[in-house]
Scaffold this motif. Structure first.
Motif, short mmCIF file in Angstrom:
data_model
loop_
_atom_site.label_atom_id
_atom_site.label_comp_id
_atom_site.label_asym_id
_atom_site.label_seq_id
_atom_site.Cartn_x
_atom_site.Cartn_y
_atom_site.Cartn_z
N TYR A 1 0.80 -1.21 0.00
CA TYR A 1 -0.02 0.23 -0.04
C TYR A 1 0.88 1.19 -0.12
O TYR A 1 0.50 2.02 -0.69
CB TYR A 1 -0.80 0.00 1.30
CG TYR A 1 -1.79 1.20 1.14
CD1 TYR A 1 -2.82 1.11 0.47
CD2 TYR A 1 -1.46 2.27 2.14
CE1 TYR A 1 -3.67 2.27 0.59
CE2 TYR A 1 -2.25 3.48 2.16
CZ TYR A 1 -3.42 3.44 1.17
OH TYR A 1 -4.31 4.75 1.55
N LYS B 1 1.63 6.82 -6.61
CA LYS B 1 0.65 8.06 -6.68
C LYS B 1 0.92 9.39 -6.50
O LYS B 1 0.63 10.28 -7.43
CB LYS B 1 -0.65 7.43 -6.04
CG LYS B 1 -2.00 8.10 -6.53
CD LYS B 1 -3.16 7.53 -6.15
CE LYS B 1 -4.42 8.29 -6.65
NZ LYS B 1 -5.13 7.58 -7.88
N GLU C 1 -0.74 8.82 -12.04
CA GLU C 1 -2.42 8.81 -11.92
C GLU C 1 -3.05 7.69 -12.33
O GLU C 1 -4.10 7.48 -12.06
CB GLU C 1 -2.89 10.06 -12.53
CG GLU C 1 -2.26 11.45 -12.01
CD GLU C 1 -2.56 11.77 -10.70
OE1 GLU C 1 -3.58 11.30 -10.23
OE2 GLU C 1 -1.69 12.52 -10.14
N ASP C 2 -2.22 6.81 -13.08
CA ASP C 2 -2.64 5.55 -13.54
C ASP C 2 -3.12 4.37 -12.40
O ASP C 2 -3.78 3.41 -12.73
CB ASP C 2 -2.04 4.87 -14.73
CG ASP C 2 -2.03 5.92 -15.86
OD1 ASP C 2 -2.93 6.71 -15.87
OD2 ASP C 2 -1.01 5.82 -16.80
N VAL C 3 -2.39 4.76 -11.31
CA VAL C 3 -2.35 3.70 -10.06
C VAL C 3 -3.49 3.85 -9.45
O VAL C 3 -3.94 5.03 -9.01
CB VAL C 3 -0.99 3.88 -9.58
CG1 VAL C 3 -0.97 2.80 -8.20
CG2 VAL C 3 0.18 3.56 -9.98
N GLU C 4 -4.22 2.63 -8.90
CA GLU C 4 -5.34 2.86 -7.94
C GLU C 4 -4.78 2.10 -6.85
O GLU C 4 -3.93 1.19 -6.65
CB GLU C 4 -6.19 1.73 -8.51
CG GLU C 4 -7.11 2.51 -9.68
CD GLU C 4 -8.64 1.64 -9.96
OE1 GLU C 4 -9.14 1.20 -9.10
OE2 GLU C 4 -8.87 1.64 -11.40
N LEU C 5 -5.24 2.80 -5.91
CA LEU C 5 -4.86 2.42 -4.28
C LEU C 5 -5.39 1.12 -3.98
O LEU C 5 -6.76 0.99 -4.25
CB LEU C 5 -5.28 3.36 -3.31
CG LEU C 5 -3.99 4.67 -3.46
CD1 LEU C 5 -4.54 5.87 -2.29
CD2 LEU C 5 -2.78 4.33 -3.10
N ASP D 1 -7.33 -1.60 -1.54
CA ASP D 1 -8.40 -1.38 -0.34
C ASP D 1 -7.64 -1.83 0.88
O ASP D 1 -7.53 -3.19 1.15
CB ASP D 1 -9.61 -2.33 -0.47
CG ASP D 1 -10.70 -2.18 0.32
OD1 ASP D 1 -10.51 -0.79 1.03
OD2 ASP D 1 -11.39 -2.99 0.81
#
Length: 173
Positions: free
Chosen positions: A124, A131, A136-140, A142
């Motif tokens: 994480y 990020k 900006e293409d990376v999603e965090l 959960d």
């Protein structure tokens, strides 16, 4: 009950706990390997990473099984090596000792969970840094970061300040 018997009991429980951890990741690990291998396109494109992942994961599962069985079977031998003197454990049940047991148990469980989740926390953090660096293409993923940090801090406080906390609790009774 003596120190040695209690240590052997704890080592056996740790062996059983380690053995049950296999089933946490067993389904997702083998299902992802075999489903990826059955799809022809993924099989051609990802053969080397899949093989590496498969052999590493299989080795870790086998090592986990061997260590857990060793801990379970050789618990008395390990406890004899760890505990040199055979002393009887005498405790009386009072509010202070009961609060210590409860607080210490909660602290140890939370700390064990925190240690188990270290790889997810590191992943994480790496994705968050990526990020924040402009990707900006990376999603965090959960991951409850605040919950993880709070439980880790509280676990360490419960373990290292058990005497003061139990004194405060028993004083309030």
């Amino acid at each position: 009950m003596t120190n040695r018997i209690l240590t052997a009991l704890i080592i056996r429980i740790a062996g059983i706990f380690l053995l049950t951890k296999i089933f946490d990741h067993f389904g997702s690990y083998f299902l992802s390997i075999y489903l990826s291998a059955t799809i022809a396109r993924f099989d051609e494109m990802l053969i080397e990473p899949i093989d590496k992942f498969y052999f590493t994961g299989t080795f870790l599962i086998i090592a986990n099984i061997v260590v857990s069985i060793f801990l379970f079977v050789k618990a008395e031998w390990i406890s004899q090596k760890l505990i040199k003197s055979e002393k009887e454990i005498i405790t009386e049940l009072n509010p202070k000792s009961l609060s210590k047991v409860i607080l210490l148990t909660v602290g140890i469980v939370w700390l064990a969970t925190s240690i188990y989740l270290i790889p997810s926390f590191i992943e994480y953090c790496v994705i968050l840094i990526s990020k924040l660096s402009g990707n900006e293409d990376v999603e965090l993923p959960d991951f409850a970061t605040s919950n993880y940090i709070l439980k880790t801090i509280l676990a360490l406080l419960l373990i290292f300040r058990i005497e003061k906390i139990s004194n405060w609790i028993t004083k309030k009774l």
